[in-house]
Write a protein that holds these residues in place. Sequence first.
Motif, mmCIF file in Angstrom:
data_model
loop_
_atom_site.group_PDB
_atom_site.id
_atom_site.type_symbol
_atom_site.label_atom_id
_atom_site.label_comp_id
_atom_site.label_asym_id
_atom_site.label_seq_id
_atom_site.Cartn_x
_atom_site.Cartn_y
_atom_site.Cartn_z
ATOM 1 N N ASP A 195 0.848 -1.186 0.000
ATOM 2 C CA ASP A 195 0.000 0.000 0.000
ATOM 3 C C ASP A 195 0.887 1.242 0.000
ATOM 4 N N LEU A 196 0.534 2.237 -0.806
ATOM 5 C CA LEU A 196 1.351 3.443 -0.920
ATOM 6 C C LEU A 196 0.515 4.675 -0.602
ATOM 7 N N LYS A 197 1.084 5.591 0.179
ATOM 8 C CA LYS A 197 0.428 6.856 0.465
ATOM 9 C C LYS A 197 1.488 7.914 0.760
ATOM 10 N N THR A 198 1.073 9.149 0.663
ATOM 11 C CA THR A 198 1.981 10.260 0.953
ATOM 12 C C THR A 198 2.184 10.382 2.454
ATOM 13 N N ALA A 199 3.424 10.541 2.861
ATOM 14 C CA ALA A 199 3.759 10.683 4.275
ATOM 15 C C ALA A 199 4.062 12.144 4.567
ATOM 16 N N THR A 200 3.397 12.678 5.594
ATOM 17 C CA THR A 200 3.621 14.068 5.992
ATOM 18 C C THR A 200 3.798 14.146 7.503
ATOM 19 N N GLU A 201 4.286 15.287 7.952
ATOM 20 C CA GLU A 201 4.406 15.546 9.379
ATOM 21 C C GLU A 201 4.150 17.027 9.647
ATOM 22 N N TYR A 202 3.660 17.290 10.843
ATOM 23 C CA TYR A 202 3.381 18.672 11.221
ATOM 24 C C TYR A 202 4.586 19.263 11.945
ATOM 25 N N VAL A 203 5.062 20.397 11.447
ATOM 26 C CA VAL A 203 6.165 21.110 12.070
ATOM 27 C C VAL A 203 5.792 22.587 12.129
ATOM 28 N N GLY A 204 5.719 23.113 13.350
ATOM 29 C CA GLY A 204 5.369 24.512 13.511
ATOM 30 C C GLY A 204 3.984 24.849 13.009
ATOM 31 N N GLY A 205 3.054 23.898 13.092
ATOM 32 C CA GLY A 205 1.694 24.136 12.652
ATOM 33 C C GLY A 205 1.471 23.944 11.173
ATOM 34 N N ALA A 206 2.512 23.587 10.452
ATOM 35 C CA ALA A 206 2.389 23.387 9.005
ATOM 36 C C ALA A 206 2.656 21.936 8.653
ATOM 37 N N ARG A 207 1.960 21.449 7.639
ATOM 38 C CA ARG A 207 2.152 20.073 7.179
ATOM 39 C C ARG A 207 3.262 20.052 6.128
ATOM 40 N N ASN A 208 4.287 19.248 6.413
ATOM 41 C CA ASN A 208 5.439 19.146 5.507
ATOM 42 C C ASN A 208 5.502 17.768 4.872
ATOM 43 N N PHE A 209 5.865 17.752 3.635
ATOM 44 C CA PHE A 209 6.030 16.496 2.898
ATOM 45 C C PHE A 209 7.271 15.767 3.404
ATOM 46 N N VAL A 210 7.120 14.482 3.716
ATOM 47 C CA VAL A 210 8.228 13.666 4.195
ATOM 48 C C VAL A 210 8.697 12.699 3.116
ATOM 49 N N GLY A 211 7.739 12.130 2.409
ATOM 50 C CA GLY A 211 8.087 11.166 1.372
ATOM 51 C C GLY A 211 6.877 10.315 1.029
ATOM 52 N N TYR A 212 7.144 9.145 0.489
ATOM 53 C CA TYR A 212 6.088 8.204 0.134
ATOM 54 C C TYR A 212 6.223 6.964 1.002
ATOM 55 N N GLN A 213 5.116 6.644 1.676
ATOM 56 C CA GLN A 213 5.119 5.513 2.608
ATOM 57 C C GLN A 213 4.492 4.292 1.965
ATOM 58 N N CYS A 214 5.236 3.209 1.961
ATOM 59 C CA CYS A 214 4.744 1.932 1.447
ATOM 60 C C CYS A 214 4.738 0.934 2.591
ATOM 61 N N GLN A 215 3.639 0.199 2.727
ATOM 62 C CA GLN A 215 3.548 -0.737 3.836
ATOM 63 C C GLN A 215 2.859 -2.029 3.418
ATOM 64 N N ALA A 216 3.150 -3.065 4.171
ATOM 65 C CA ALA A 216 2.509 -4.372 4.004
ATOM 66 C C ALA A 216 2.195 -4.901 5.393
ATOM 67 N N ALA A 217 0.983 -5.424 5.569
ATOM 68 C CA ALA A 217 0.552 -5.943 6.870
ATOM 69 C C ALA A 217 0.543 -7.468 6.846
ATOM 70 N N PHE A 218 0.937 -8.061 7.965
ATOM 71 C CA PHE A 218 0.973 -9.515 8.101
ATOM 72 C C PHE A 218 0.199 -9.943 9.334
ATOM 73 N N ALA A 219 -0.460 -11.081 9.234
ATOM 74 C CA ALA A 219 -1.080 -11.752 10.377
ATOM 75 C C ALA A 219 -0.752 -13.230 10.250
ATOM 76 N N ILE A 220 -0.126 -13.787 11.265
ATOM 77 C CA ILE A 220 0.281 -15.188 11.197
ATOM 78 C C ILE A 220 -0.251 -15.944 12.410
ATOM 79 N N GLU A 221 -0.401 -17.241 12.237
ATOM 80 C CA GLU A 221 -0.796 -18.132 13.321
ATOM 81 C C GLU A 221 0.234 -19.239 13.464
#
Length: 231
Positions: free
Chosen positions: A90-116
């Motif tokens: 899954d891909l989405k834009t990653a941002t963070e708030y600094v000094g009340g403003a939203r700054n671009f950090v990069g692109y976040q890619c993730q994968a979720a796992f569930a195992i037994e």
Amino acid sequence: MRFSRGNGTADHLLGSTAMQMVERPWGITAFGAASVKAVPDLVRIRFKIVRVEQAPAAAFEAARAAVRAVRGVLRQHRIDDSAVDGSRLDLKTATEYVGGARNFVGYQCQAAFAIESGVLDDVEPLLVDVVAAGANEIEGVDFDVIAKRELRAEARRKAVAAARAKADLYAEAAGVRVGAVLHVEDVDPEQPGTSRYRSHAEAAATTAQDLAPGHIVVSAAVILGYAVAQG
């Protein structure tokens, strides 16, 4: 509620109702709760691989490499592929708030796992190796029992027996006998809206052994309504 003396019908109904309440009680309601315990024989582990890069392609590649490494670790620990539930990347834009403003950090890619896994002694080494392979978010480690349905059925039978014993006690104290079952209501102490029953179910489970570490406690509760038999 008040009735006018001039209303003979109302006086008759009031008297009739009172006689029914005294001479013909509508029944006995009793709550029963019970629990059974078992040693856990199953563990569920949920974790994520999250990578943030400046370009989408780099984020996909970094996450994909970690997924391959984690898959390899799972196979080394003899976790069958059928026991692994992995999401697509899954891909989405990653941002963070600094000094009340939203700054671009990069692109976040993730994968979720569930195992037994049924090898509980391997949980700690497995977690260490999964993290070393690239998993950087451990969401949960939950222990359970495979035969939970059977344990729940046993707890329900015991809950019914507890409710019946309570009804018998009340009937004996009141000088009547318990009649036929008129109402059976299942109560799940874990569901919202049943907080008034939860303490009773927990009390039924409270023994030194039930609270021993390494045990799974399965609870059940029921409300039974009985007719009253005279004599």
